[in-house]
Design an enzyme around this catalytic site. Structure first.
Site, short mmCIF file in Angstrom:
data_model
loop_
_atom_site.label_atom_id
_atom_site.label_comp_id
_atom_site.label_asym_id
_atom_site.label_seq_id
_atom_site.Cartn_x
_atom_site.Cartn_y
_atom_site.Cartn_z
N TYR A 1 -0.80 7.91 -2.57
CA TYR A 1 -0.85 7.60 -4.00
C TYR A 1 -2.02 8.31 -4.69
CZ TYR A 1 2.53 3.67 -3.95
OH TYR A 1 3.66 2.89 -3.87
N CYS B 1 -4.47 -1.19 -2.00
CA CYS B 1 -4.62 0.26 -2.15
C CYS B 1 -5.50 0.45 -3.36
CB CYS B 1 -3.23 0.87 -2.38
SG CYS B 1 -3.26 2.57 -2.97
N ASN B 2 -6.58 1.20 -3.21
CA ASN B 2 -7.50 1.40 -4.34
C ASN B 2 -6.84 2.18 -5.47
OD1 ASN B 2 -10.65 0.73 -3.82
ND2 ASN B 2 -9.56 1.02 -1.90
N SER B 3 -6.04 3.21 -5.12
CA SER B 3 -5.40 4.01 -6.17
C SER B 3 -4.45 3.14 -6.99
CB SER B 3 -4.62 5.17 -5.55
OG SER B 3 -5.46 5.96 -4.75
N ASP C 1 0.86 -1.18 0.00
CA ASP C 1 0.00 0.00 0.00
C ASP C 1 0.90 1.23 0.00
OD1 ASP C 1 -2.34 1.61 0.35
OD2 ASP C 1 -1.98 1.71 2.49
N SER C 2 0.29 2.39 -0.24
CA SER C 2 1.08 3.63 -0.23
C SER C 2 1.51 4.00 1.18
CB SER C 2 0.24 4.77 -0.81
OG SER C 2 -0.92 4.94 0.00
N GLU D 1 -4.32 9.14 8.64
CA GLU D 1 -2.88 8.90 8.85
C GLU D 1 -2.35 9.73 10.01
OE1 GLU D 1 -0.26 7.20 7.15
OE2 GLU D 1 -1.42 6.33 5.51
N CYS E 1 -11.27 3.14 0.04
CA CYS E 1 -9.89 3.43 0.44
C CYS E 1 -9.63 2.62 1.69
CB CYS E 1 -9.73 4.93 0.72
SG CYS E 1 -8.15 5.36 1.47
N THR E 2 -8.45 1.98 1.75
CA THR E 2 -8.20 1.05 2.86
C THR E 2 -8.02 1.74 4.21
OG1 THR E 2 -5.89 1.00 2.13
CG2 THR E 2 -7.29 -0.83 1.47
N HIS E 3 -7.95 3.09 4.21
CA HIS E 3 -7.92 3.80 5.51
C HIS E 3 -9.30 3.85 6.16
CE1 HIS E 3 -4.14 5.29 3.87
NE2 HIS E 3 -3.86 5.85 5.02
#
Length: 271
Positions: free
Chosen positions: A46, A77-79, A14-15, A158, A190-192
């Site tokens: 990303y 990561c979706n992006s 992931d980013s 984050e 989004c994984t967040h």
């Protein structure tokens, strides 16, 4: 002695540390699987990078995960799933099975919400790529997808702003946008976002299903391993967590994302 294939690790990248929500969901449903995680914190987020840049990062990270002998590489990561999945799949070839976080959600929606209106929130890269809309339309289930870019959310999470009044205001400002009117379910693209799932559910007061992608993706990984006799029956070795740029606050946040203490190793890919 080469390790039998089923005992090889699952690579996840992931980013940043958002993908740890997916790693956590995977260890919940697959407690015998070893995880090798790479967070490209040097290039986060990303979501505002070009497709070409994300592809270059993804290929380099896959080199590391192939060296670590991963049996599956999950783009958490979706992006990056939107920008680099096809390229990574071609690049990795037969060395590992490459999975992304978008396809399992699209098929889940197809099964669960035919003829319904669904919302999507995510980064600019994810929303503007139109990848969800294209894939949902391909299903042919008459699903209307309404999407809205929510670029502040990942950075906010984050930085540790969730379950407080600041995140509350930002979430309300985004979700009240007319783009998302009259939806019956919302994809957290989004994984967040699983970390703010409760706040989002509170906003909708039970009127909208809030879809936590990490659980849907973890289930897909499990189904794939079991269908191909690749599921491990015992945990061999330790989980490994790498970041391309190291900060102390990261170890703190990592514990929040992964729900347990994690030792992060600095692995500078870019020097």
């Amino acid at each position: 002695m080469t390790l039998e294939k089923k005992y090889r690790p699952i690579g996840i990248f992931d980013s940043g540390i958002g993908g740890l929500t997916v790693a956590q969901a995977i260890t919940n449903v697959l407690p015998n699987e070893r995880i090798v995680y790479f967070g490209d914190t040097a290039h986060l987020p990303y979501g505002d990078k070009s497709t070409a840049a994300i592809q270059a990062y993804a290929v380099k990270i896959c080199d590391l995960l192939i060296k670590q002998n991963c049996k599956v590489i999950l783009i958490a990561c979706n992006s990056a799933s939107a920008a680099a999945y096809d390229l990574v799949k071609e690049y990795v070839g037969s060395k590992a099975k490459v999975l992304n976080v978008i396809d399992p959600i699209v098929s889940y929606i197809g099964r669960t919400y035919p003829d319904k209106t669904i919302g999507l929130i995510g980064t600019k890269q994810t929303v503007n790529s139109n990848i969800y809309r294209k894939k949902v339309d391909e299903l042919g289930h008459n699903i209307e997808l309404k999407s809205h870019a929510t670029p502040l959310l990942a950075a906010m999470i984050e930085e540790g702003f969730f379950n407080d009044s600041i995140s509350e205001s930002v979430i309300h400002a985004y979700l009240s946008d007319p783009d998302l009117d009259n939806i019956e379910a919302l994809i957290l693209g989004c994984t967040h976002y699983p970390l703010i799932k409760k706040q989002i559910e509170n906003y909708y007061k039970g009127k909208v299903d809030v879809l936590d992608a990490s659980q849907i993706v973890a289930q897909q990984v499990k189904d794939y391993l079991e269908a191909n006799n690749l599921a491990s029956d015992k945990l061999v070795g330790e989980h490994h967590f790498y970041v391309s740029d190291f900060t102390r606050s990261f170890e703190e946040s990592t514990r929040i994302f992964f729900k347990r203490q994690v030792h992060l190793e600095h692995y500078p890919l870019w020097e």
